[in-house]
Write an enzyme that holds these catalytic residues in place. Structure first.
Site, PDB file in Angstrom:
ATOM      1  N   LYS A  35       0.847  -1.194   0.000  1.00 22.82           N
ATOM      2  CA  LYS A  35       0.000   0.000   0.000  1.00 22.82           C
ATOM      3  C   LYS A  35       0.888   1.251   0.000  1.00 22.82           C
ATOM      4  CE  LYS A  35      -0.340   0.101   5.047  1.00 22.82           C
ATOM      5  NZ  LYS A  35      -1.223   0.202   6.220  1.00 22.82           N
ATOM      6  N   TYR A 252      16.315  29.886   8.318  1.00 24.57           N
ATOM      7  CA  TYR A 252      15.110  30.590   8.748  1.00 24.57           C
ATOM      8  C   TYR A 252      15.032  30.646  10.272  1.00 24.57           C
ATOM      9  CZ  TYR A 252      13.259  30.563   4.010  1.00 24.57           C
ATOM     10  OH  TYR A 252      13.057  30.788   2.664  1.00 24.57           O
TER      11      TYR A 252
END
Length: 356
Positions: A35, A252
Site C-alpha cells: 500500500k 530561517y
C-alpha cells in the site's frame, strides 16, 4: 541538468527482505503489503521484486487496477474493503479479496452487483478499536457472509496494536482466538513486528510491511539485527558551502548559532522532497560517507550540515540522507517520527532509479 537529489531503490534488497520474512513465516503464506505506493518504493517496482510473495495487500482500487494492468495475477487483498456500492463489481472484475470490517460493507456485498465468486476476509476487532467487528455483531455478520452465494472462502483476520511494544500480543491473540473459536476458516494476524517477535501469531497468512523495505518495526532493535537491507537510499550533493564565525547564525528563524568557527554545506534536499521539516539540529547525515549532522532549520529545498570535520567536502560532494550506510530508522528517530513516514513521504519531484 536536474537537481542532484535522487532516490535509488534496490530490487535485490526488496527480494532479500521478502526472503527474511519467509524464513520467519514458517509454513504461512505471505501477503506482501505494498500500500501507499509500496511505502514510497513504487507499486509496480515492488510487485516485481516481491514476485515470490503469495499475494499483495493494498488499500485502494486504483492500486489494485494498476497491478492487474501491469500483469500481476496474484491474489490481491483490499485492506479496507469496499468504500461504496460501486466498488462491489470491481471485486470480481479484478479478482480481489476484500477485508470486510463493518455491517455496512456486508450489506453492500449482499445487495451489490457481484457477477462472480470471490474470497473474503472478515476483520475482528480484538482491542485496537479501529476497524473490525465487535463480539456482539461478529457472529451475525459472519453468517450473512457465509451464506452469500458469491463468497467462496472466509478468512478471519485481526490486527495487533502493540506487537512492537511492551504490551505485546498476548491479550489480543487470546481474545481473537476465543472470539473466533466456533468459526471455521483460515486465520491472518501477524504484521512485521508480530512476525519477527511472536511466532505464535503466524497462523495461515502473515502480512509483513515495513520489514520488506529494510526498516525495523522496533525502536530498540535495528533492521540489520534481523538481516534486513535498506531498499531506498536518498542521495544528494552539496550545492554550496559557507564559513561561519562565532555568533553567526544560519537558516530561517536564525535557529542555529555557531559557537565557534564552523563550515557548513548546503544540501539540495528539503521538506518539498520528503525530508522531515521538524528534523532538529543533530539529525545524522552522511557527507562523502562520513557521519555528520544537520545544523539550522530544514527549509523547502535545502538543509544545512556541519562539514567542519570533512575538509575534502565541497560543491558536488555526495550526501546520503538515509538508506545505505545510514538507516532511515535512525534519521526518523532523531526527527521524532517513524521510518514509515520518511519512506512514504518521498516526493514525486525526486527522481527514482531502480538498482540491483
Amino acid at each position: 541538468m536536474p537537481r542532484p537529489i535522487r532516490a535509488a531503490i534496490s530490487a535485490g534488497a526488496l527480494a532479500h527482505n521478502l526472503r527474511v520474512a519467509r524464513d520467519h513465516a514458517g509454513g504461512a503464506s505471505i501477503w506482501a503489503v505494498i500500500k501507499a505506493n509500496a511505502y514510497g518504493h513504487g507499486l509496480e517496482r515492488a510487485a516485481r521484486a516481491f514476485d515470490a510473495a503469495d499475494g499483495f495487500a493494498v488499500l485502494d482500487f486504483q492500486e489494485a487496477a494498476r497491478l492487474r494492468v501491469a500483469g500481476s495475477t496474484k491474489p490481491i487483498l483490499m485492506l479496507e474493503g469496499v468504500f461504496k456500492p460501486l466498488d462491489v463489481p470491481l471485486l470480481h472484475k479484478y479478482a480481489l479479496t476484500p477485508v470486510i470490517h463493518n455491517a455496512a460493507q456486508v450489506e453492500m456485498l449482499r445487495a451489490g452487483d457481484l457477477p462472480g465468486a470471490i474470497d473474503v476476509y472478515v476483520k475482528v476487532n480484538s482491542g485496537m478499536n479501529r476497524l473490525g467487528f465487535a463480539p456482539e455483531n461478529f457472529g451475525a455478520n459472519y453468517q450473512v457472509l457465509r451464506e452469500h452465494p458469491r463468497v467462496k472462502t472466509l478468512t478471519l483476520m485481526t490486527h495487533f496494536a502493540d506487537a512492537d511494544g511492551a504490551t505485546g500480543v498476548k491479550a489480543q491473540l487470546e481474545w481473537f482466538s476465543e472470539m473466533t473459536k466456533s468459526f471455521a476458516g483460515p486465520r491472518s494476524a501477524a504484521n512485521s513486528a508480530a512476525l519477527l517477535r511472536f511466532p505464535e501469531t503466524r497462523a495461515d497468512w502473515v502480512r509483513p510491511g515495513i520489514m520488506l523495505y529494510g526498516c525495523s518495526p522496533f525502536a530498540d532493535r535495528p533492521a540489520d539485527a534481523f538481516g534486513l537491507k535498506p531498499a531506498m537510499t536518498l542521495n544528494s550533493e552539496l550545492i554550496a558551502t559557507q564559513h561561519l564565525r562565532p555568533g553567526e547564525r544560519v537558516g530561517y528563524g536564525f535557529s542555529y548559532e555557531a559557537s565557534g568557527e564552523l563550515t557548513i554545506g548546503i544540501v539540495a534536499c528539503g521538506y518539498a522532497d520528503g525530508y522531515p521539516r521538524h528534523a532538529p539540529v543533530g539529525t545524522p547525515v552522511l557527507v562523502n560517507g562520513k557521519r555528520t549532522r544537520i545544523v539550522g532549520r530544514v527549509s523547502m529545498d535545502m538543509i544545512t550540515v556541519d562539514i567542519s570535520g570533512i575538509p575534502e567536502a565541497g560543491i558536488g560532494t555526495p550526501v546520503t540522507l538515509w538508506g545505505e550506510g545510514l538507516s532511515a530508522d535512525e534519521v526518523a528517530a532523531a526527527a521524532g517520527t517513524l521510518s514509515y513516514e520518511l519512506l512514504c513521504a518521498l516526493a514525486p519531484r525526486v527522481p527514482v532509479a531502480e538498482v540491483s
